[in-house]
Structure formats: structure tokens, C-alpha cells
Design a protein around this motif. Structure first.
Motif, PDB file in Angstrom:
ATOM      1  N   ARG A  57       0.808  -1.209   0.000  1.00  0.00           N
ATOM      2  CA  ARG A  57       0.000   0.000   0.000  1.00  0.00           C
ATOM      3  C   ARG A  57       0.847   1.268   0.000  1.00  0.00           C
ATOM      4  O   ARG A  57       0.400   2.304  -0.453  1.00  0.00           O
ATOM      5  N   CYS A  58       2.051   1.199   0.531  1.00  0.00           N
ATOM      6  CA  CYS A  58       2.843   2.421   0.695  1.00  0.00           C
ATOM      7  C   CYS A  58       4.312   2.078   0.556  1.00  0.00           C
ATOM      8  O   CYS A  58       4.726   0.963   0.850  1.00  0.00           O
ATOM      9  N   ALA A  59       5.094   3.039   0.078  1.00  0.00           N
ATOM     10  CA  ALA A  59       6.537   2.826  -0.025  1.00  0.00           C
ATOM     11  C   ALA A  59       7.290   3.915   0.736  1.00  0.00           C
ATOM     12  O   ALA A  59       8.473   4.134   0.510  1.00  0.00           O
ATOM     13  N   ALA A  60       6.577   4.613   1.625  1.00  0.00           N
ATOM     14  CA  ALA A  60       7.197   5.673   2.419  1.00  0.00           C
ATOM     15  C   ALA A  60       7.979   6.649   1.537  1.00  0.00           C
ATOM     16  O   ALA A  60       9.144   6.919   1.777  1.00  0.00           O
ATOM     17  N   CYS A  61       7.289   7.167   0.516  1.00  0.00           N
ATOM     18  CA  CYS A  61       7.999   8.013  -0.447  1.00  0.00           C
ATOM     19  C   CYS A  61       8.262   9.414   0.091  1.00  0.00           C
ATOM     20  O   CYS A  61       8.988  10.190  -0.517  1.00  0.00           O
ATOM     21  N   GLY A  62       7.618   9.763   1.202  1.00  0.00           N
ATOM     22  CA  GLY A  62       7.911  11.054   1.815  1.00  0.00           C
ATOM     23  C   GLY A  62       7.277  12.249   1.121  1.00  0.00           C
ATOM     24  O   GLY A  62       7.614  13.401   1.441  1.00  0.00           O
ATOM     25  N   ASP A  63       6.387  11.982   0.185  1.00  0.00           N
ATOM     26  CA  ASP A  63       5.734  13.085  -0.540  1.00  0.00           C
ATOM     27  C   ASP A  63       4.412  12.523  -1.067  1.00  0.00           C
ATOM     28  O   ASP A  63       4.279  12.218  -2.247  1.00  0.00           O
ATOM     29  N   CYS A  64       3.477  12.349  -0.164  1.00  0.00           N
ATOM     30  CA  CYS A  64       2.279  11.561  -0.473  1.00  0.00           C
ATOM     31  C   CYS A  64       1.419  12.198  -1.567  1.00  0.00           C
ATOM     32  O   CYS A  64       1.103  13.375  -1.511  1.00  0.00           O
ATOM     33  N   VAL A  65       1.077  11.390  -2.541  1.00  0.00           N
ATOM     34  CA  VAL A  65       0.273  11.883  -3.664  1.00  0.00           C
ATOM     35  C   VAL A  65      -1.140  11.302  -3.678  1.00  0.00           C
ATOM     36  O   VAL A  65      -1.870  11.476  -4.645  1.00  0.00           O
ATOM     37  N   LEU A  66      -1.522  10.642  -2.601  1.00  0.00           N
ATOM     38  CA  LEU A  66      -2.846  10.002  -2.589  1.00  0.00           C
ATOM     39  C   LEU A  66      -3.969  10.996  -2.902  1.00  0.00           C
ATOM     40  O   LEU A  66      -5.003  10.620  -3.439  1.00  0.00           O
TER      41      LEU A  66
ATOM     42  N   VAL B 219       2.991   4.950  -6.236  1.00  0.00           N
ATOM     43  CA  VAL B 219       4.415   4.735  -5.962  1.00  0.00           C
ATOM     44  C   VAL B 219       4.639   3.277  -5.584  1.00  0.00           C
ATOM     45  O   VAL B 219       5.474   2.581  -6.173  1.00  0.00           O
TER      46      VAL B 219
ATOM     47  N   CYS C 124      -2.230   4.336  -4.261  1.00  0.00           N
ATOM     48  CA  CYS C 124      -0.829   4.763  -4.332  1.00  0.00           C
ATOM     49  C   CYS C 124      -0.114   4.273  -5.594  1.00  0.00           C
ATOM     50  O   CYS C 124       0.095   3.078  -5.765  1.00  0.00           O
TER      51      CYS C 124
HETATM   52  S1  SF4 Z   1       2.277   8.324  -2.218  1.00  0.00           S
HETATM   53 FE1  SF4 Z   1       1.594   8.164  -0.085  1.00  0.00          FE
HETATM   54  S2  SF4 Z   1       0.945   6.026   0.092  1.00  0.00           S
HETATM   55 FE2  SF4 Z   1       2.236   6.160  -1.732  1.00  0.00          FE
HETATM   56  S3  SF4 Z   1       4.326   5.716  -1.080  1.00  0.00           S
HETATM   57 FE3  SF4 Z   1       4.088   7.901  -0.976  1.00  0.00          FE
HETATM   58  S4  SF4 Z   1       3.482   8.270   1.152  1.00  0.00           S
HETATM   59 FE4  SF4 Z   1       3.093   6.110   0.749  1.00  0.00          FE
END
Ligand code: SF4
Ligand code: SF4
Lengths: 223, 313
Positions: free
Chosen positions: A131-140, A149, A147
């Protein structure tokens, strides 16, 4: 939750050759939820490991314990005595829990019993999916709560690649849905397909693991 | 309109000719002769020659090196660049290098996932870490920014502007089908000067998507070249229909290839018909014609299609 999966027993055997007293520890939180490192898995693995070591010609004494949370110092104290007696620890917690234990019992070698794999949701009994990759810049907020990413094999930001299968699954395997197909479906259902027509600029990955080790500092919580 | 890069492909399109591009896959070794062999067969037959970038995630001679070999042999390359293997720093550096070598047609694509290399007979590198720092849309805008603004993606100025004719791919019949034309529109907005599509066999379905693109004014802003892959057997069409995403082959066509006494001759016939059919569709500006591992068939096909000789521009 953080998911993990057992390492092959042979790999653990490889680590443990030469040791005599092994402590296998689990964690009752995420890894218990994903059935990799909770009490049940610890109690299953401990005898298996003892048998594998016996068969390998390197018998060991195996003890076990499951911590409430392996990533909290106060819970880790619970195994202080057992750890002092052991000459090796195998942890079935996630990489975070493992490292706290390694840090606390710095003289006792700590070996991973699991591979930490993802931030996933238990979608059905026995099935966990990213569900998440801890990308640090959430685009949900731009992708209708899905997600791209973690759930697009190419982390695309501007819609589906040419690889979407005829049945709408991702090119990487027939069991993983193309997340962009789902994003488009959700946008369509909301009558907001237009929202997906804007070109999204390159993402800033500097707040993700790509940016280097994270150091989150909250001055307001330090006193 | 002034030319963006002045490549042969761009000039052919600007002059209103029906353009023809084809593909030259680089070898799995440093073999200049392998590239030149294909070059000899294809020289003079097309306006642009795509050089693939580690297609299907299998390591091959780099597309930039392959492109330069073609250029020196008098063929105008279209260097492909995927988002799988490079981050934005390496991409821009390679783009500057490509421009320095005289390569000006660039096709920006996502690229097959690194896991794809292990799906055939080859081992590939399924354990590789895919990069996907930017996606194809973002790569298109980065190339455009370098060309038009003389700026890197991060905002730093280039010492001079590289001239590029920017290409992109389009899978008109992939799901979710309702988004495919919108995605094309995004690529055009990002800066795609020309488009090569996934192989088209279902002309009716393609015509519908094309009509939408025309309605949205996309066919005027970008040159759309439908992809045509010479069918060589019913088995091949079946395989593509079932396994190549976005490729839809009508059963009727598969049946026709199956019944043919000479599948190769039938495949050539089918190809000629497909070229004719897409050529009649409003908004189509050329074709991207491929004969996978059978380049020697192309001269005859191109001749018979009346697409030879190529216009001098
Ligand atoms: S976009 Fe949000 S849900 Fe997706 S990896 Fe980044 S923080 Fe996690
Ligand atoms: S098929 Fe969909 S999920 Fe898979 S890589 Fe392409 S866009 Fe991403």
C-alpha cells in the motif's frame, strides 16, 4: 503494517554454525499480524531450527520469547536475562525491531530470521499487498486514494504505461492489478477523469529512502 | 512553423509526406557489424530508424551507440530512451551526449519492467533495481525544457540548447481504454512532437481511438505514426494477441493467416492492407513498420506499398 517473510531455514543454519545457545525472538505487532514473527511463528520455528541444526551436525539449545513490541526499548528489556544467556539471537521482527535488539545486546550476534518486505495491507486471509513505499511526498490526494508509488511496478505518476494487460492487470504479473487502471476507474466513477489529465512534474524523492537515512526531529517533543 | 530539430523525419512530416519509420534492435554484444548489416538492408527505405534501449530489459548495445553507428552509415536514427535504467541526472547527461553526437530524434518511453528480461529464453536481470525516477511523461517534458528553455530539470541553465525532435509511444487499445486518448493528450501537452503506436491490427478499434484524438486536436499538434508489425504466422498473431499488452488482433485475421498456404506471402499482403487502411484514417501521418527478426522482408513491402523511394527533404 510492516510485512516480513521467513528466510530459508538453510540461511539461518548458515548463520548459526558455531553457536551453542540460540534465542529466537518474535514481536507481537506487525510481524504477528502478517504471520511471520508472532508467538505462533516463533514457537513453530524454534523446534524446526533446533532440528535443522541437529541435522547439520551443529546441535544448539534453542530458547524462545515473543516481545510485545520489538521496536520499543522498554519491551526489549523483557528478554535481558535470556539474551545474556544466549550466544546468538535470531529475530523474526521487522528490520527495525531487529536493530533495536542488536543495539541493546551489542555483544550478542543478532541474525535475521525474516526478510522485511513491505508496507502492506492484509487484503484477504493469507494475502498481503503493498500500500505504501514511504515516499515522503504523499500523492494520494491526486490519485483518488490509490498509491502509484508502491502499487505501480514503475511508480508512474501520469497514468498507465503501455503494459497493462487486456484484463487490466499489471505487466509484471497476472495477479497484480494495474493500479493506474484502478485509479482511472475510481476517477471515472467520481466523474473526475479530468483531474488525471494534468501532467505531473518529476517527483521530489529527497524525503524518501533515496534521500538518505531519515532523521525526523520534532523540537516540540524534546524537552 | 520553424523546425525544432531539422531531422529528416521532422522535415518529411513538415512537408506533409507520409512518413515511414522502422526499427533496428542493437545486438547483445559490441558488434558494429551486426548493426551495419541491418543498416545495409534498410538504408534509404525509411525516414527514421528506432534504436531500442535494452528492449524487454535485456542488456544490449546502448541505443545511443547504436544510433551513432547508424548515423555514420547514413541512416537517421531515433534513439529510444527508457525510464527504467537511468535517473534524471543520467538521462539528461546522455541526452546532451546524444545531441553532441548528432542524434536529434529521441523517443521517450517507460520501458519494460526489469522483470521482463527473464520471461523468455534469456535470464535477464530480474534482480536489478529499476530506477523509474521520472516517468515517460516527465522525461518528455524534461527533453522539451532542455530544448526550448535551455534548462535542466532542476532549473540550472545549459550552456546551449540541444535540438531534439521528441517522440513518444502510444498504446491506443490498452486498458483502461477510456484513458488512452487522454494519456496521449498529456504526452502532447508535455511536448511530444511525434508518436509511434503499439502494433495495430484491429483497424476498427484503432480508428475509433484515432477519431477521438483528431477531435481533441491532437493529430495536428503531434504526428501520429501507427505501428505495424509484419505478421509471419497465425501463431505469432495469437501470441501477440494473448501476451503483448495493448495488441488486439481480430480472430478473423488470425484465421486468415492460419488458412494461408504461404503464411509469409499472406503476412506481406496483410501488412500492405494494414498500411493502406491506416493511411486512409484522418490524422495518421505515417507508419512505424517493423518486421521482427526479418528485416529482409521490409524492402519488398515498402516497395509494394509505394513508399519507396523516400522523399528528399
Ligand atoms: S504516495 Fe503516499 S501512500 Fe504512496 S508511497 Fe508515498 S506516502 Fe506512501
Ligand atoms: S501495468 Fe499499470 S501498474 Fe503495472 S507498471 Fe504499468 S502502469 Fe504501473
Amino acid at each position: 503494517m510492516i510485512t516480513a517473510e521467513w528466510k530459508p531455514i538453510e540461511e539461518m543454519v548458515g548463520y548459526l554454525r558455531g553457536h551453542k545457545k540460540v534465542l529466537v525472538i518474535g514481536c507481537a505487532t506487525c510481524v504477528a499480524e502478517c504471520a511471520a514473527g508472532g508467538e505462533r511463528e516463533v514457537e513453530t520455528l524454534a523446534p524446526l531450527l533446533a532440528m535443522a541444526m541437529q541435522n547439520d551436525g551443529n546441535p544448539v539449545e534453542v530458547k524462545s520469547a515473543t516481545l510485545e513490541r520489538q521496536c520499543e526499548p522498554e519491551f526489549v528489556e523483557a528478554i535481558a536475562e535470556a539474551a545474556a544467556e544466549a550466544d546468538a539471537i535470531v529475530s523474526l521482527a521487522c528490520g527495525i525491531g531487529m536493530q533495536l535488539v542488536a543495539e541493546r545486546f551489542v555483544d550478542t550476534p543478532l541474525y535475521p530470521g525474516v526478510n522485511t518486505t513491505s508496507l502492506s495491507l492484509r487484503e484477504e486471509p493469507g494475502l498481503w499487498t503493498s500500500r505504501c513505499a514511504a515516499c515522503g511526498d504523499c500523492v494520494l490526494g491526486l490519485t483518488f486514494g490509490l498509491c502509484p508509488v508502491a502499487r505501480c511496478a514503475k511508480s508512474l505518476m501520469n497514468g498507465p504505461c503501455g503494459g497493462t494487460r487486456t484484463d487490466g492487470m499489471c505487466e509484471i504479473n497476472q495477479d497484480t492489478p494495474c493500479i493506474w487502471r484502478l485509479i482511472v476507474e475510481r476517477a471515472t466513477a467520481r466523474g473526475r477523469l479530468e483531474d488525471l489529465t494534468q501532467v505531473r512534474p518529476p517527483k521530489n524523492w529527497s524525503n524518501s529512502p533515496a534521500g538518505g537515512p531519515k532523521r525526523m526531529l520534532r523540537e516540540d517533543l524534546r524537552s | 512553423m520553424s523546425l525544432r530539430a531539422g531531422t529528416k523525419l521532422e522535415k518529411v512530416l513538415a512537408a506533409g509526406h507520409f512518413a515511414l519509420t522502422t526499427e533496428v534492435g542493437p545486438p547483445r554484444g559490441p558488434d558494429v557489424d551486426a548493426v551495419l548489416k541491418k543498416a545495409r538492408i534498410l538504408k534509404g527505405l525509411a525516414d527514421g530508424y528506432n534504436v531500442t534501449d535494452n528492449q524487454t530489459a535485456v542488456v544490449r548495445m546502448s541505443s545511443i551507440a547504436g544510433s551513432k553507428i547508424l548515423l555514420d552509415a547514413g541512416l537517421e536514427p531515433v534513439a529510444q530512451m527508457t525510464c527504467r535504467d537511468r535517473n534524471r541526472i543520467a538521462m539528461q547527461s546522455d541526452l546532451l551526449g546524444a545531441a553532441a553526437l548528432g542524434l536529434r530524434n529521441i523517443l521517450a518511453i517507460s520501458g519494460d519492467h526489469q522483470g521482463a528480461g527473464a520471461s523468455g529464453k534469456l535470464k535477464g536481470h530480474p534482480g536489478a533495481k529499476g530506477v523509474y525516477d521520472v516517468d515517460s511523461m516527465q522525461l518528455i517534458s524534461i527533453i522539451k525544457g532542455m530544448r526550448d528553455e535551455g534548462l535542466q530539470a532542476g532549473g540550472d541553465a545549459l550552456t546551449s540548447k540541444p535540438a531534439f525532435f521528441i517522440g513518444a509511444a502510444w498504446t491506443p487499445l490498452g486498458p483502461p481504454i477510456e484513458f488512452r486518448v487522454l494519456r496521449l493528450a498529456k504526452k502532447v501537452a508535455a511536448g511530444a512532437d511525434f508518436i509511434q503506436t503499439q502494433a495495430v491490427y484491429d483497424i476498427k478499434a484503432f480508428a475509433q481511438q484515432m477519431a477521438k484524438a483528431v477531435d481533441m486536436g491532437l493529430a495536428e499538434k503531434t504526428a501520429i505514426l501507427p505501428g505495424i508489425i509484419v505478421p509471419r504466422s497465425a501463431g505469432m498473431l495469437n501470441y501477440m494477441n494473448n501476451n503483448v499488452p495493448g495488441v488486439v488482433v481480430p480472430q478473423e485475421l488470425i484465421g486468415r493467416m492460419k488458412d494461408a498456404s504461404d503464411p509469409q506471402a499472406e503476412g506481406i499482403k496483410v501488412t500492405l492492407e494494414l498500411i493502406e487502411q491506416v493511411r486512409e484514417l484522418p490524422g495518421v501521418k505515417g507508419v512505424h513498420l517493423q518486421a521482427i527478426e526479418a528485416e529482409e522482408l521490409l524492402p519488398e513491402i515498402i516497395n509494394q506499398a509505394g513508399l519507396s523511394p523516400r522523399p528528399e527533404v
